[in-house]
Scaffold this motif. Structure first.
Motif, PDB file in Angstrom:
ATOM      1  N   ALA A 105       0.818  -1.216   0.000  1.00 45.31           N
ATOM      2  CA  ALA A 105       0.000   0.000   0.000  1.00 45.31           C
ATOM      3  C   ALA A 105       0.851   1.265   0.000  1.00 45.31           C
ATOM      4  CB  ALA A 105      -0.938   0.002   1.206  1.00 45.31           C
ATOM      5  N   GLY A 106       2.185   1.103   0.084  1.00 48.55           N
ATOM      6  CA  GLY A 106       3.061   2.262  -0.008  1.00 48.55           C
ATOM      7  C   GLY A 106       3.631   2.749   1.308  1.00 48.55           C
ATOM      8  N   LEU A 107       3.314   2.078   2.413  1.00 52.06           N
ATOM      9  CA  LEU A 107       3.886   2.485   3.693  1.00 52.06           C
ATOM     10  C   LEU A 107       5.332   2.039   3.760  1.00 52.06           C
ATOM     11  CD1 LEU A 107       0.788   2.586   4.338  1.00 52.06           C
ATOM     12  CD2 LEU A 107       1.404   1.954   6.654  1.00 52.06           C
ATOM     13  N   ASP A 108       6.199   2.903   4.315  1.00 52.53           N
ATOM     14  CA  ASP A 108       7.566   2.457   4.560  1.00 52.53           C
ATOM     15  C   ASP A 108       7.626   1.882   5.982  1.00 52.53           C
ATOM     16  OD1 ASP A 108       7.841   4.598   6.361  1.00 52.53           O
ATOM     17  OD2 ASP A 108       9.083   5.780   5.015  1.00 52.53           O
ATOM     18  N   LYS A 109       8.778   1.410   6.374  1.00 48.81           N
ATOM     19  CA  LYS A 109       8.924   0.748   7.673  1.00 48.81           C
ATOM     20  C   LYS A 109       8.520   1.665   8.826  1.00 48.81           C
ATOM     21  CE  LYS A 109      12.310  -1.731  10.481  1.00 48.81           C
ATOM     22  NZ  LYS A 109      13.704  -2.182  10.572  1.00 48.81           N
ATOM     23  N   ASP A 110       8.955   2.929   8.784  1.00 47.91           N
ATOM     24  CA  ASP A 110       8.629   3.861   9.855  1.00 47.91           C
ATOM     25  C   ASP A 110       7.131   4.153   9.911  1.00 47.91           C
ATOM     26  OD1 ASP A 110      11.265   4.030  10.693  1.00 47.91           O
ATOM     27  OD2 ASP A 110      11.702   5.785   9.457  1.00 47.91           O
ATOM     28  N   ASP A 111       6.484   4.271   8.738  1.00 51.22           N
ATOM     29  CA  ASP A 111       5.042   4.491   8.700  1.00 51.22           C
ATOM     30  C   ASP A 111       4.295   3.315   9.325  1.00 51.22           C
ATOM     31  OD1 ASP A 111       5.440   6.886   7.314  1.00 51.22           O
ATOM     32  OD2 ASP A 111       5.125   5.963   5.350  1.00 51.22           O
ATOM     33  N   ALA A 112       4.688   2.106   8.942  1.00 51.62           N
ATOM     34  CA  ALA A 112       4.044   0.907   9.475  1.00 51.62           C
ATOM     35  C   ALA A 112       4.270   0.792  10.980  1.00 51.62           C
ATOM     36  CB  ALA A 112       4.557  -0.338   8.755  1.00 51.62           C
ATOM     37  N   ALA A 113       5.484   1.106  11.431  1.00 51.11           N
ATOM     38  CA  ALA A 113       5.790   1.043  12.862  1.00 51.11           C
ATOM     39  C   ALA A 113       4.952   2.060  13.637  1.00 51.11           C
ATOM     40  CB  ALA A 113       7.281   1.283  13.099  1.00 51.11           C
ATOM     41  N   ALA A 114       4.795   3.254  13.080  1.00 43.69           N
ATOM     42  CA  ALA A 114       3.981   4.281  13.742  1.00 43.69           C
ATOM     43  C   ALA A 114       2.529   3.838  13.830  1.00 43.69           C
ATOM     44  CB  ALA A 114       4.094   5.613  12.991  1.00 43.69           C
ATOM     45  N   LEU A 115       2.022   3.256  12.763  1.00 41.03           N
ATOM     46  CA  LEU A 115       0.645   2.773  12.763  1.00 41.03           C
ATOM     47  C   LEU A 115       0.475   1.649  13.785  1.00 41.03           C
ATOM     48  CD1 LEU A 115      -2.187   2.851  11.580  1.00 41.03           C
ATOM     49  CD2 LEU A 115      -1.386   1.376   9.723  1.00 41.03           C
ATOM     50  N   CYS A 116       1.402   0.714  13.805  1.00 43.43           N
ATOM     51  CA  CYS A 116       1.341  -0.374  14.793  1.00 43.43           C
ATOM     52  C   CYS A 116       1.396   0.173  16.211  1.00 43.43           C
ATOM     53  CB  CYS A 116       2.501  -1.353  14.585  1.00 43.43           C
ATOM     54  SG  CYS A 116       2.281  -2.456  13.206  1.00 43.43           S
ATOM     55  N   SER A 117       2.297   1.087  16.456  1.00 41.40           N
ATOM     56  CA  SER A 117       2.444   1.666  17.784  1.00 41.40           C
ATOM     57  C   SER A 117       1.156   2.356  18.230  1.00 41.40           C
ATOM     58  CB  SER A 117       3.608   2.653  17.791  1.00 41.40           C
ATOM     59  OG  SER A 117       3.787   3.187  19.066  1.00 41.40           O
ATOM     60  N   SER A 118       0.538   3.085  17.326  1.00 35.67           N
ATOM     61  CA  SER A 118      -0.705   3.772  17.635  1.00 35.67           C
ATOM     62  C   SER A 118      -1.821   2.780  17.981  1.00 35.67           C
ATOM     63  CB  SER A 118      -1.122   4.639  16.441  1.00 35.67           C
ATOM     64  OG  SER A 118      -2.392   5.194  16.653  1.00 35.67           O
ATOM     65  N   VAL A 119      -1.935   1.729  17.184  1.00 38.24           N
ATOM     66  CA  VAL A 119      -2.959   0.709  17.431  1.00 38.24           C
ATOM     67  C   VAL A 119      -2.687  -0.004  18.754  1.00 38.24           C
ATOM     68  CG1 VAL A 119      -3.895  -1.495  16.600  1.00 38.24           C
ATOM     69  CG2 VAL A 119      -3.559   0.407  15.007  1.00 38.24           C
ATOM     70  N   LEU A 120      -1.425  -0.347  19.011  1.00 37.56           N
ATOM     71  CA  LEU A 120      -1.086  -1.005  20.270  1.00 37.56           C
ATOM     72  C   LEU A 120      -1.397  -0.112  21.470  1.00 37.56           C
ATOM     73  CD1 LEU A 120       2.253  -2.732  19.255  1.00 37.56           C
ATOM     74  CD2 LEU A 120       0.091  -3.860  19.798  1.00 37.56           C
ATOM     75  N   ASP A 121      -1.083   1.171  21.350  1.00 36.09           N
ATOM     76  CA  ASP A 121      -1.403   2.106  22.427  1.00 36.09           C
ATOM     77  C   ASP A 121      -2.897   2.112  22.703  1.00 36.09           C
ATOM     78  OD1 ASP A 121       1.249   2.785  22.756  1.00 36.09           O
ATOM     79  OD2 ASP A 121       1.095   4.689  21.667  1.00 36.09           O
TER      80      ASP A 121
END
Length: 135
Positions: A105-121
């Motif tokens: 979908a075009g996310l880079d590693k940092d984008d995916a990590a930020a999204l994961c972190s937000s969902v986990l929070d």
């Protein structure tokens, strides 16, 4: 045995990268109690960092009670961390599929990590309010 990788552009201090990678390996079950960490010399040779940096990381892990230094023998794992499912678990497979979709979908590693972190929070915010102090 674990092989440390240093990202000089990450903004995270080198010794802390070693500590974090060791903890991640413990959580994933890649390191078990009794396993030996690479010698400081081996880490220096593979990463081209200062030996004192490796020793500082190992001292931090020892201070946290995760490893023990045995004079003349090396540094050994004392205890494991977390309850991470094994590498071949269904949860890991699902997460791997999600990561592949995120990349497509075009996310880079940092984008995916930020999204994961937000969902986990969001998913684990109740744990914090109940006084759960797990890292």
């Amino acid at each position: 045995m674990i092989e440390f990788r240093i990202d000089r552009r990450s903004g995270v201090s080198t010794y802390l990268q070693i500590v974090q990678q060791a903890k991640q390996a413990l959580r994933l079950g890649l390191l078990q109690p009794g396993d030996q960490l690479p010698t400081a010399r081996a880490v220096v040779e593979s990463t081209a960092i200062n030996p004192n940096t490796v020793l500082k990381a190992y001292r931090e892990l020892e201070r946290e009670g995760l490893v023990e230094a045995r004079r003349g023998m090396g540094t050994f794992i004392r205890k494991s961390l977390g309850r991470t499912p094994p590498a071949d678990s269904a949860l890991r497979a699902e997460l791997t599929e999600w990561a592949a979709r995120a990349r497509t979908a075009g996310l880079d590693k940092d984008d995916a990590a930020a999204l994961c972190s937000s969902v986990l929070d969001d998913c684990f915010k109740d744990d914090r309010s109940k006084g759960d102090t797990r890292p």
